[in-house]
Motif scaffolding. Sequence first.
Motif, PDB file in Angstrom:
ATOM      1  N   THR A  79     -11.090 -46.954  17.936  1.00  0.00           N
ATOM      2  CA  THR A  79     -11.696 -45.696  17.455  1.00  0.00           C
ATOM      3  C   THR A  79     -13.016 -46.012  16.755  1.00  0.00           C
ATOM      4  OG1 THR A  79     -10.564 -45.724  15.318  1.00  0.00           O
ATOM      5  CG2 THR A  79      -9.465 -44.521  17.116  1.00  0.00           C
ATOM      6  N   CYS A  80     -13.702 -44.921  16.430  1.00  0.00           N
ATOM      7  CA  CYS A  80     -15.105 -45.012  16.043  1.00  0.00           C
ATOM      8  C   CYS A  80     -15.397 -45.666  14.700  1.00  0.00           C
ATOM      9  CB  CYS A  80     -15.639 -43.599  16.068  1.00  0.00           C
ATOM     10  SG  CYS A  80     -17.231 -43.400  15.357  1.00  0.00           S
ATOM     11  N   THR A  81     -14.901 -45.060  13.618  1.00  0.00           N
ATOM     12  CA  THR A  81     -15.265 -45.535  12.282  1.00  0.00           C
ATOM     13  C   THR A  81     -14.984 -47.032  12.100  1.00  0.00           C
ATOM     14  OG1 THR A  81     -14.910 -43.339  11.363  1.00  0.00           O
ATOM     15  CG2 THR A  81     -14.890 -45.179   9.806  1.00  0.00           C
ATOM     16  N   GLY A 132     -28.915 -41.408  15.212  1.00  0.00           N
ATOM     17  CA  GLY A 132     -27.721 -41.004  15.950  1.00  0.00           C
ATOM     18  C   GLY A 132     -26.502 -40.870  15.066  1.00  0.00           C
ATOM     19  N   LYS A 133     -25.364 -41.235  15.666  1.00  0.00           N
ATOM     20  CA  LYS A 133     -24.082 -41.013  14.994  1.00  0.00           C
ATOM     21  C   LYS A 133     -23.827 -42.045  13.888  1.00  0.00           C
ATOM     22  CE  LYS A 133     -19.110 -40.868  15.953  1.00  0.00           C
ATOM     23  NZ  LYS A 133     -18.060 -40.695  16.953  1.00  0.00           N
ATOM     24  N   TRP A 134     -23.416 -41.590  12.736  1.00  0.00           N
ATOM     25  CA  TRP A 134     -23.119 -42.476  11.615  1.00  0.00           C
ATOM     26  C   TRP A 134     -21.608 -42.693  11.509  1.00  0.00           C
ATOM     27  CZ3 TRP A 134     -24.696 -46.220   8.828  1.00  0.00           C
ATOM     28  CH2 TRP A 134     -24.245 -46.450   7.533  1.00  0.00           C
ATOM     29  N   GLN A 168     -19.709 -35.243  16.637  1.00  0.00           N
ATOM     30  CA  GLN A 168     -20.265 -33.958  17.104  1.00  0.00           C
ATOM     31  C   GLN A 168     -19.236 -32.842  16.941  1.00  0.00           C
ATOM     32  OE1 GLN A 168     -21.989 -34.080  21.096  1.00  0.00           O
ATOM     33  NE2 GLN A 168     -22.436 -31.895  20.971  1.00  0.00           N
ATOM     34  N   ASP A 169     -17.949 -33.209  16.878  1.00  0.00           N
ATOM     35  CA  ASP A 169     -16.927 -32.161  16.752  1.00  0.00           C
ATOM     36  C   ASP A 169     -16.518 -31.897  15.294  1.00  0.00           C
ATOM     37  OD1 ASP A 169     -15.638 -34.612  16.517  1.00  0.00           O
ATOM     38  OD2 ASP A 169     -14.041 -34.170  17.937  1.00  0.00           O
ATOM     39  N   ARG A 170     -17.186 -32.570  14.345  1.00  0.00           N
ATOM     40  CA  ARG A 170     -16.844 -32.357  12.928  1.00  0.00           C
ATOM     41  C   ARG A 170     -18.009 -31.746  12.169  1.00  0.00           C
ATOM     42  NH1 ARG A 170     -13.735 -36.397  14.539  1.00  0.00           N
ATOM     43  NH2 ARG A 170     -11.703 -36.751  13.574  1.00  0.00           N
ATOM     44  N   VAL A 171     -17.685 -30.876  11.209  1.00  0.00           N
ATOM     45  CA  VAL A 171     -18.729 -30.346  10.329  1.00  0.00           C
ATOM     46  C   VAL A 171     -19.086 -31.412   9.289  1.00  0.00           C
ATOM     47  CG1 VAL A 171     -17.992 -27.976  10.683  1.00  0.00           C
ATOM     48  CG2 VAL A 171     -17.039 -29.271   8.756  1.00  0.00           C
ATOM     49  N   GLY A 218      -6.204 -29.575  18.042  1.00  0.00           N
ATOM     50  CA  GLY A 218      -7.133 -29.721  16.911  1.00  0.00           C
ATOM     51  C   GLY A 218      -8.314 -28.796  17.127  1.00  0.00           C
ATOM     52  N   HIS A 219      -9.471 -29.108  16.548  1.00  0.00           N
ATOM     53  CA  HIS A 219     -10.720 -28.393  16.874  1.00  0.00           C
ATOM     54  C   HIS A 219     -10.619 -26.874  16.836  1.00  0.00           C
ATOM     55  CE1 HIS A 219     -10.798 -32.351  18.940  1.00  0.00           C
ATOM     56  NE2 HIS A 219     -12.009 -32.394  18.422  1.00  0.00           N
ATOM     57  N   ASN A 220      -9.897 -26.324  15.874  1.00  0.00           N
ATOM     58  CA  ASN A 220      -9.818 -24.855  15.832  1.00  0.00           C
ATOM     59  C   ASN A 220     -10.252 -24.283  14.483  1.00  0.00           C
ATOM     60  OD1 ASN A 220      -7.672 -25.435  14.217  1.00  0.00           O
ATOM     61  ND2 ASN A 220      -6.098 -24.841  15.701  1.00  0.00           N
ATOM     62  N   PRO A 275     -20.119 -40.209  25.474  1.00  0.00           N
ATOM     63  CA  PRO A 275     -19.561 -38.941  25.969  1.00  0.00           C
ATOM     64  C   PRO A 275     -18.426 -38.410  25.077  1.00  0.00           C
ATOM     65  CG  PRO A 275     -18.581 -40.754  27.193  1.00  0.00           C
ATOM     66  CD  PRO A 275     -19.473 -41.374  26.136  1.00  0.00           C
ATOM     67  N   HIS A 276     -18.586 -38.524  23.767  1.00  0.00           N
ATOM     68  CA  HIS A 276     -17.607 -37.962  22.827  1.00  0.00           C
ATOM     69  C   HIS A 276     -17.605 -36.432  22.968  1.00  0.00           C
ATOM     70  CE1 HIS A 276     -15.687 -37.046  18.955  1.00  0.00           C
ATOM     71  NE2 HIS A 276     -15.325 -38.309  18.903  1.00  0.00           N
ATOM     72  N   VAL A 277     -16.481 -35.820  22.599  1.00  0.00           N
ATOM     73  CA  VAL A 277     -16.406 -34.359  22.600  1.00  0.00           C
ATOM     74  C   VAL A 277     -17.144 -33.772  21.401  1.00  0.00           C
ATOM     75  CG1 VAL A 277     -14.232 -34.274  23.844  1.00  0.00           C
ATOM     76  CG2 VAL A 277     -14.198 -34.361  21.334  1.00  0.00           C
ATOM     77  N   ASN A 334      -9.147 -35.827  27.990  1.00  0.00           N
ATOM     78  CA  ASN A 334      -8.950 -34.645  27.150  1.00  0.00           C
ATOM     79  C   ASN A 334      -8.847 -35.077  25.696  1.00  0.00           C
ATOM     80  OD1 ASN A 334      -7.993 -32.525  25.669  1.00  0.00           O
ATOM     81  ND2 ASN A 334      -6.438 -31.905  27.149  1.00  0.00           N
ATOM     82  N   ASP A 335      -9.940 -34.910  24.937  1.00  0.00           N
ATOM     83  CA  ASP A 335      -9.895 -35.294  23.518  1.00  0.00           C
ATOM     84  C   ASP A 335      -9.905 -34.052  22.626  1.00  0.00           C
ATOM     85  OD1 ASP A 335      -9.522 -37.261  21.615  1.00  0.00           O
ATOM     86  OD2 ASP A 335     -11.627 -37.822  21.467  1.00  0.00           O
ATOM     87  N   GLY A 336      -9.421 -32.925  23.182  1.00  0.00           N
ATOM     88  CA  GLY A 336      -9.237 -31.762  22.323  1.00  0.00           C
ATOM     89  C   GLY A 336      -9.891 -30.471  22.780  1.00  0.00           C
ATOM     90  N   GLY A 357      -6.555 -46.607  26.851  1.00  0.00           N
ATOM     91  CA  GLY A 357      -7.830 -45.910  26.657  1.00  0.00           C
ATOM     92  C   GLY A 357      -8.096 -45.844  25.164  1.00  0.00           C
ATOM     93  N   LYS A 358      -8.954 -44.944  24.768  1.00  0.00           N
ATOM     94  CA  LYS A 358      -9.227 -44.727  23.344  1.00  0.00           C
ATOM     95  C   LYS A 358      -7.889 -44.622  22.597  1.00  0.00           C
ATOM     96  CE  LYS A 358     -11.731 -41.466  20.367  1.00  0.00           C
ATOM     97  NZ  LYS A 358     -12.664 -40.318  20.347  1.00  0.00           N
ATOM     98  N   TYR A 359      -7.811 -45.088  21.399  1.00  0.00           N
ATOM     99  CA  TYR A 359      -6.623 -45.071  20.520  1.00  0.00           C
ATOM    100  C   TYR A 359      -5.581 -46.133  20.891  1.00  0.00           C
ATOM    101  CZ  TYR A 359      -8.413 -40.249  19.913  1.00  0.00           C
ATOM    102  OH  TYR A 359      -9.209 -39.140  19.725  1.00  0.00           O
TER     103      TYR A 359
HETATM  104  C1  NG6 Z   1      -9.513 -37.256  16.486  1.00  0.00           C
HETATM  105  C2  NG6 Z   1      -9.935 -35.985  17.196  1.00  0.00           C
HETATM  106  C3  NG6 Z   1     -10.767 -36.357  18.394  1.00  0.00           C
HETATM  107  C4  NG6 Z   1     -11.934 -37.221  17.964  1.00  0.00           C
HETATM  108  C5  NG6 Z   1     -11.437 -38.422  17.188  1.00  0.00           C
HETATM  109  C6  NG6 Z   1     -12.528 -39.271  16.635  1.00  0.00           C
HETATM  110  C7  NG6 Z   1      -8.234 -34.191  16.977  1.00  0.00           C
HETATM  111  C8  NG6 Z   1      -6.960 -33.629  17.477  1.00  0.00           C
HETATM  112  N1  NG6 Z   1      -8.727 -35.236  17.631  1.00  0.00           N
HETATM  113  O1  NG6 Z   1      -8.787 -36.940  15.340  1.00  0.00           O
HETATM  114  O2  NG6 Z   1     -11.212 -35.234  19.065  1.00  0.00           O
HETATM  115  O3  NG6 Z   1     -12.808 -36.481  17.186  1.00  0.00           O
HETATM  116  O4  NG6 Z   1     -10.656 -37.990  16.091  1.00  0.00           O
HETATM  117  O5  NG6 Z   1     -13.184 -39.926  17.652  1.00  0.00           O
HETATM  118  O6  NG6 Z   1      -8.779 -33.693  16.006  1.00  0.00           O
HETATM  119  S1  NG6 Z   1     -14.049 -41.168  17.302  1.00  0.00           S
HETATM  120  O7  NG6 Z   1     -14.576 -41.646  18.548  1.00  0.00           O
HETATM  121  O8  NG6 Z   1     -15.081 -40.704  16.402  1.00  0.00           O
HETATM  122  O9  NG6 Z   1     -13.140 -42.127  16.689  1.00  0.00           O
END
Ligand code: NG6
Length: 514
Positions: A79-81, A132-134, A168-171, A218-220, A275-277, A334-336, A357-359
Amino acid sequence: MKITSLASIILLIFFSSCNNNEQANKSQKAKPNIVIIYLDDLGYGDMSAYDAGTLNTPNMDMLANGGVKFTKGYAPSATCTPSRYGLLTGIYPWRNERAKILPGTAPLLIDTTQMTIPKMLKAEGYHTGIVGKWHLGLGKGNANWNEKISPGPNEVGFDHSYILAATQDRVPTVYIKNGNVVNLDPNDPIEVSYKENFEGEPTGKDNPELLKMKWHHGHNNSIVNGIPRIGFMKGGEKAKWIDEDMADKFLEEAQQYVKAHKTEPFFLYYALQQPHVPRTPHPRFVGKSSMGPRGDVILEADWCIGEFVKTLEAEGILENTLIIFSSDNGPVLNDGYYDDAVEKLGDHTPWGPLRGGKYSLFEAGTRVPFLTYWEGTIQPTTSDAMVSQLDLYSSLAALVGSESRAQDSNNLLDVFLGKSQEGREELIIEATSRTAYKKGDWVMIPPYKGVKVNERVDIELGNDDVFQLYNLKNDIGQQENLASSEKKKLQQMVSEFEAIRGESFGEIEELELK
Ligand code: NG6
Ligand code: CA
């Protein structure tokens, strides 16, 4: 003046200028520019140079085929961090218990006294930048987004930063330049919470009619540009990014950085969001891959990389720039969000021949595209040496003549320059706080409770009740668990693993070692 003495003066000037050029060249070589191009969730098989999928990525391939293409290149984590933490510090992310996927409100993960690649390079005279992404936390936690946010990238070694805070999917869905939100309107302050919504604000959960992209899991929470996100945000209308323009924005910032600093040695960490969501290709790329948005944004990223390299060339510094390219973790479809990544995949295999894959603790979680390119200095080759992004710290230090080394970072400079095939012997990989041990062709995964397959993302995580032992030499897809037939090997792997981790893992006593 006699003609002969004039000629000798001319000759003297000519030779001394040659000498100067040579010296300039030498010192340029000693302190080349360094660029890390880092993708987000790009899989081992997502690049055509890795001969696995069906996407065509000519610009990434140009780098891979013109440089050292690593077949055993690893991100520190699936994962990313944690991967980004390991990349920048050269320290295993599992040594820091806060190195987990962070919310947008998390405090800065890297201690400001800790060494990082940009800090080390700064000490050697480099100008350092990130675009870019931090996703390594900002401030002291729950930052006030309406003031200068500190500490952040600028306090851990970057002279210049233009970032998105988390994903990109987090505030918050805004760009932050050197600690300040770009285009912030003081009359429309930004508030962010990962706990509760702000009164009267629509959410993905309650207002599906406002969505242009639907959430799957998630993502709602808050809706920005018709896309539901993780976390709640209020205000900051003028500062919000336009998702479809993000790739162009980061490219432009990266190009500007290069142009502004081309006369001094510089280090640029260009961290693309694809290609993150959520996958939001610019209209120029919509439909280009026939694989839906996931394929389209990979082609968009490929184009950006091509344009970026063209800028280095146009500025006359390509031959004086070491480019390192990799990804922070393996692929996910499908990441959400419902974005056709599964439905339109066709014959493409983002994970290549690898499992997971991822995770995942299986190979596809951390084995990623990885290459080094240095026009005129690195000879094109494919390398089967095992390398980790952790190794960049010490290797780059060696390159620029710094004595500094990081705890878990091996100096593999000759490997990265394509002069040696002797990579790491061993490596611990991490996936959502679980770890596994690799040595040579062998991989040992200790027993982990928990689901074997995460059904939501449809990925095998590598969990099992028993030890797993694979020999990747003959079994790259990790199909045959040799733990019971190769007990000595298993015992040896477990002991070495525990010695490095400093903890004991799994139920080794149940192995009945003979
Ligand atoms: C997960 C998110 C996923 C993605 C990931 C971080 C849900 C259900 N899924 O928690 O969409 O954001 O975190 O991805 O919220 S990463 O590449 O930054 O590690
Ligand atoms: Ca990622």
